[in-house]
Design an enzyme around this catalytic site. Structure first.
Site, PDB file in Angstrom:
ATOM      1  CG  HIS A  85     -49.861  -4.232 -36.571  1.00 44.55           C
ATOM      2  ND1 HIS A  85     -50.747  -3.944 -36.227  1.00 44.55           N
ATOM      3  CD2 HIS A  85     -49.665  -5.187 -34.905  1.00 44.55           C
ATOM      4  CE1 HIS A  85     -51.555  -4.261 -35.140  1.00 44.55           C
ATOM      5  NE2 HIS A  85     -50.535  -5.028 -35.155  1.00 44.55           N
ATOM      6  CD  GLU A  96     -56.796  -3.609 -36.000  1.00 44.30           C
ATOM      7  OE1 GLU A  96     -56.458  -3.478 -34.722  1.00 44.30           O
ATOM      8  OE2 GLU A  96     -56.630  -4.577 -36.770  1.00 44.30           O
ATOM      9  CG  ASP A 127     -46.794  -6.911 -20.661  1.00 40.34           C
ATOM     10  OD1 ASP A 127     -46.066  -5.801 -20.875  1.00 40.34           O
ATOM     11  OD2 ASP A 127     -47.951  -7.321 -20.826  1.00 40.34           O
ATOM     12  CG  PHE A 128     -42.852  -6.687 -25.587  1.00 41.22           C
ATOM     13  CD1 PHE A 128     -43.339  -7.977 -26.545  1.00 41.22           C
ATOM     14  CD2 PHE A 128     -41.349  -6.613 -26.317  1.00 41.22           C
ATOM     15  CE1 PHE A 128     -42.937  -8.693 -27.151  1.00 41.22           C
ATOM     16  CE2 PHE A 128     -40.820  -7.374 -27.692  1.00 41.22           C
ATOM     17  CZ  PHE A 128     -41.402  -8.699 -27.777  1.00 41.22           C
ATOM     18  CG  ASN A 158     -63.154  -7.349 -34.250  1.00 40.86           C
ATOM     19  OD1 ASN A 158     -63.365  -9.090 -34.285  1.00 40.86           O
ATOM     20  ND2 ASN A 158     -61.920  -6.960 -33.277  1.00 40.86           N
ATOM     21  NE  ARG A 190     -60.180  -8.152 -37.446  1.00 45.39           N
ATOM     22  CZ  ARG A 190     -59.694  -9.303 -36.263  1.00 45.39           C
ATOM     23  NH1 ARG A 190     -60.299  -9.460 -35.439  1.00 45.39           N
ATOM     24  NH2 ARG A 190     -58.104  -9.524 -36.591  1.00 45.39           N
ATOM     25  N   GLY A 244     -47.416  -5.892 -31.628  1.00 45.88           N
ATOM     26  CA  GLY A 244     -48.715  -6.108 -30.482  1.00 45.88           C
ATOM     27  C   GLY A 244     -48.020  -7.581 -30.298  1.00 45.88           C
ATOM     28  CG  ASN A 245     -49.395 -11.003 -27.429  1.00 46.47           C
ATOM     29  OD1 ASN A 245     -48.394 -11.133 -27.008  1.00 46.47           O
ATOM     30  ND2 ASN A 245     -50.551 -12.110 -27.533  1.00 46.47           N
ATOM     31  N   GLY A 246     -49.209  -9.970 -31.368  1.00 51.31           N
ATOM     32  CA  GLY A 246     -49.602 -10.247 -32.813  1.00 51.31           C
ATOM     33  C   GLY A 246     -48.625  -8.894 -33.599  1.00 51.31           C
ATOM     34  NE  ARG A 283     -50.118 -15.365 -33.470  1.00 53.87           N
ATOM     35  CZ  ARG A 283     -50.350 -14.550 -33.411  1.00 53.87           C
ATOM     36  NH1 ARG A 283     -49.954 -14.510 -35.112  1.00 53.87           N
ATOM     37  NH2 ARG A 283     -51.024 -13.634 -33.437  1.00 53.87           N
ATOM     38  N   GLY A 321     -49.281  -2.305 -29.205  1.00 55.45           N
ATOM     39  CA  GLY A 321     -48.988  -2.008 -27.941  1.00 55.45           C
ATOM     40  C   GLY A 321     -47.476  -2.080 -28.198  1.00 55.45           C
ATOM     41  CB  ILE A 322     -44.744  -3.752 -28.932  1.00 54.79           C
ATOM     42  CG1 ILE A 322     -44.851  -4.499 -27.775  1.00 54.79           C
ATOM     43  CG2 ILE A 322     -43.386  -3.575 -28.699  1.00 54.79           C
ATOM     44  CD1 ILE A 322     -44.718  -6.668 -28.296  1.00 54.79           C
ATOM     45  CG  HIS A 362     -51.759  -7.653 -38.007  1.00 56.13           C
ATOM     46  ND1 HIS A 362     -50.672  -7.810 -37.844  1.00 56.13           N
ATOM     47  CD2 HIS A 362     -52.580  -7.549 -37.111  1.00 56.13           C
ATOM     48  CE1 HIS A 362     -50.714  -8.463 -36.303  1.00 56.13           C
ATOM     49  NE2 HIS A 362     -52.089  -8.099 -35.801  1.00 56.13           N
TER      50      HIS A 362
HETATM   51  P1  AMP Z   1     -51.282  -5.108 -28.568  1.00 54.69           P
HETATM   52  O1  AMP Z   1     -51.477  -7.000 -28.708  1.00 54.69           O
HETATM   53  O2  AMP Z   1     -51.131  -4.116 -29.971  1.00 54.69           O
HETATM   54  O3  AMP Z   1     -52.094  -5.137 -27.325  1.00 54.69           O
HETATM   55  O4  AMP Z   1     -50.016  -5.265 -28.135  1.00 54.69           O
HETATM   56  C1  AMP Z   1     -49.601  -6.080 -27.004  1.00 54.69           C
HETATM   57  C2  AMP Z   1     -48.260  -5.875 -26.422  1.00 54.69           C
HETATM   58  O5  AMP Z   1     -48.120  -4.613 -26.113  1.00 54.69           O
HETATM   59  C3  AMP Z   1     -47.727  -6.370 -24.872  1.00 54.69           C
HETATM   60  O6  AMP Z   1     -46.120  -6.967 -25.214  1.00 54.69           O
HETATM   61  C4  AMP Z   1     -47.207  -4.855 -24.050  1.00 54.69           C
HETATM   62  O7  AMP Z   1     -46.544  -5.769 -23.084  1.00 54.69           O
HETATM   63  C5  AMP Z   1     -47.036  -4.157 -24.525  1.00 54.69           C
HETATM   64  N1  AMP Z   1     -47.049  -2.770 -24.567  1.00 54.69           N
HETATM   65  C6  AMP Z   1     -48.958  -2.352 -24.116  1.00 54.69           C
HETATM   66  N2  AMP Z   1     -48.836  -1.194 -23.599  1.00 54.69           N
HETATM   67  C7  AMP Z   1     -47.725  -0.794 -22.915  1.00 54.69           C
HETATM   68  C8  AMP Z   1     -46.882   0.116 -22.769  1.00 54.69           C
HETATM   69  N3  AMP Z   1     -47.090   1.052 -22.216  1.00 54.69           N
HETATM   70  N4  AMP Z   1     -44.776   0.302 -22.371  1.00 54.69           N
HETATM   71  C9  AMP Z   1     -44.319  -1.073 -22.698  1.00 54.69           C
HETATM   72  N5  AMP Z   1     -45.400  -1.567 -23.715  1.00 54.69           N
HETATM   73  C10 AMP Z   1     -46.676  -2.118 -23.491  1.00 54.69           C
END
Ligand code: AMP
Length: 395
Positions: free
Chosen positions: A206, A382, A281-282, A7, A90, A208-210, A239, A329-330, A179
């Site tokens: 899906h 992925e 970050d969540f 990737n 990818r 995540g950050n995106g 975004r 991630g979320i 995605h």
């Molecule tokens: P990604 O882009 O798929 O890597 O997702 C990133 C997001 O996932 C960030 O906002 C993180 O806060 C959230 N995240 C990752 N691991 C955890 C976790 N163990 N608990 C809660 N949120 C998480």
């Protein structure tokens, strides 16, 4: 078969070696700061992660270090280069013509080049990665797997914008979604878990950050919340997602911004980061909200509300839904957000199992047996999806 999954970004290269029989990762790593000073990371399965600085003026050196690490006498997982049976790359954008995965040929590379205007940061970097692999592994078969391919089954009424048709015909302006490899992997797994019924209706979140949401009938994608670019749709980490396009002109006039400046703000300084006043970050958002930070709470509320609206609209688009899946991630880790989204969906007869919804990072059914809609957490993968596509194609 050993599949090397690559990737490539403009200054980075992520890699994994996957055994296609066991579907286990044998080794993985990351080359960063290609063209700058070069950082290299390698981790064999069950082994220590090694990190070092290595000069990487181009992607060629990066791929050479990857091969060197994989075949290293002490820590390598392969005896020689010959044990890499195939390479799967990818690719972010396949435009309108590249509708599935392909064996790498000069014609396919030219097609990827031709749709670089749709992914100017990614597609040229992917080609550098392909060329570097070809140089060092000239006789190893390679495949390309497109993020946009899974969405190619969207019907015209879903992917066209209601703007002059020539913009679609001549300039390829349409919804492509994003995605796709993740949505494909998760929806296929959901189908398996459902026992492959006919007429299945699935929604994949899906998050995540995106973040993007898709819906599938019989495993075929009908909709995806991303648009021409990955700015569209949900509220994301940085975004804004859906927005009235007139806001661009308004801000340009009012604040003297260029269009590029406004779009940079929409991409990098918006989303929950902007709403909360500095957190994307969540985990940070949840922590701050629990301590009474109203803006953090508002950001979480907006995120969940927008996601629920998309799910609702996809239920209408499919005239029903059997299964909703959460991933990334979320989606995989944050039960609170899953709960907030599902709270909007009780009108469907959806009932979450609060205990099961505490799951972090594992595959799990999180709805009750009585729920009219099954809800799953399904971790995305992925790289494995790319390895599967590559092997299927080259076999
Ligand atoms: P990604 O882009 O798929 O890597 O997702 C990133 C997001 O996932 C960030 O906002 C993180 O806060 C959230 N995240 C990752 N691991 C955890 C976790 N163990 N608990 C809660 N949120 C998480």
């Amino acid at each position: 078969m050993n599949v090397l999954v690559i990737n490539c970004g403009s200054s980075s290269l992520k890699y994994q070696v996957i055994d296609s029989e066991t579907e286990k990762v044998k080794a993985k790593g990351l080359c960063e700061r290609i063209g700058i000073d070069g950082r290299f990371a390698y981790q064999p399965a069950g082994g220590e992660k090694e990190e070092s600085e290595k000069p990487m003026p181009t992607h060629n050196e990066a791929v050479a270090y990857v091969i060197e690490a994989l075949t290293n006498e002490k820590t390598g997982v392969l005896k020689s280069l010959d044990e890499i049976d195939c390479v799967g790359h990818r690719i972010v954008h396949g435009g309108v013509n590249l509708t599935h995965s392909y064996v790498v040929t000069e014609e396919i590379i030219k097609e990827i080049e031709d749709c670089s205007d749709l992914a100017p940061l990614h597609n040229p970097a992917h080609i550098l990665g392909i060329r570097a692999c070809q140089k060092l592994m000239p006789s190893t078969p390679m495949a390309v797997v497109f993020d946009t391919a899974f969405q190619q089954t969207m019907p015209e009424k879903a992917y066209l914008y209601a703007i002059p048709y020539k913009f679609y015909e001549e300039d390829k302006v349409r919804k492509y979604g994003a995605h796709g490899t993740s949505h494909m992997f998760v929806s296929q797994r959901a189908l398996e878990l459902m026992g492959n019924p006919a007429h299945s209706k699935i929604i994949v979140c899906h998050l995540g950050n995106g973040a993007s949401i898709s819906c599938e009938i019989d495993g075929k994608c009908q909709e995806n919340s991303m648009g021409l670019t990955p700015l569209d749709g949900l509220v994301m980490g940085t975004r804004c997602g859906d927005i009235d396009p007139s806001v661009v002109e308004f801000l340009c006039k009012k604040r003297g911004y260029s269009v590029e400046e406004v779009l940079r703000i929409f991409n990098k300084e918006s989303g929950v980061l902007a709403v909360s006043g500095g957190m994307s970050d969540f985990r940070d958002l949840a922590d701050a909200a629990s301590k009474g930070n109203d803006r953090a709470q508002l950001a979480l509320d907006m995120f969940a509300y927008r996601a629920a609206k998309y799910i609702g609209s996809y239920v209408a688009a499919m005239n029903g839904v059997d299964t909703i899946c959460f991933t990334a991630g979320i989606g995989e880790n944050n039960g609170m957000i899953r709960g907030m989204i599902c709270d909007y969906l009780t009108f469907l007869g959806l009932e979450l199992d609060d205990e099961a919804n505490k799951v972090v990072g594992d595959e799990k059914l999180i709805s009750t047996p009585e729920s009219k809609v099954a809800v799953y957490v399904i971790p995305t993968n992925e790289e494995l999806a790319i390895a599967r596509e590559t092997v299927a194609l080259l076999k």
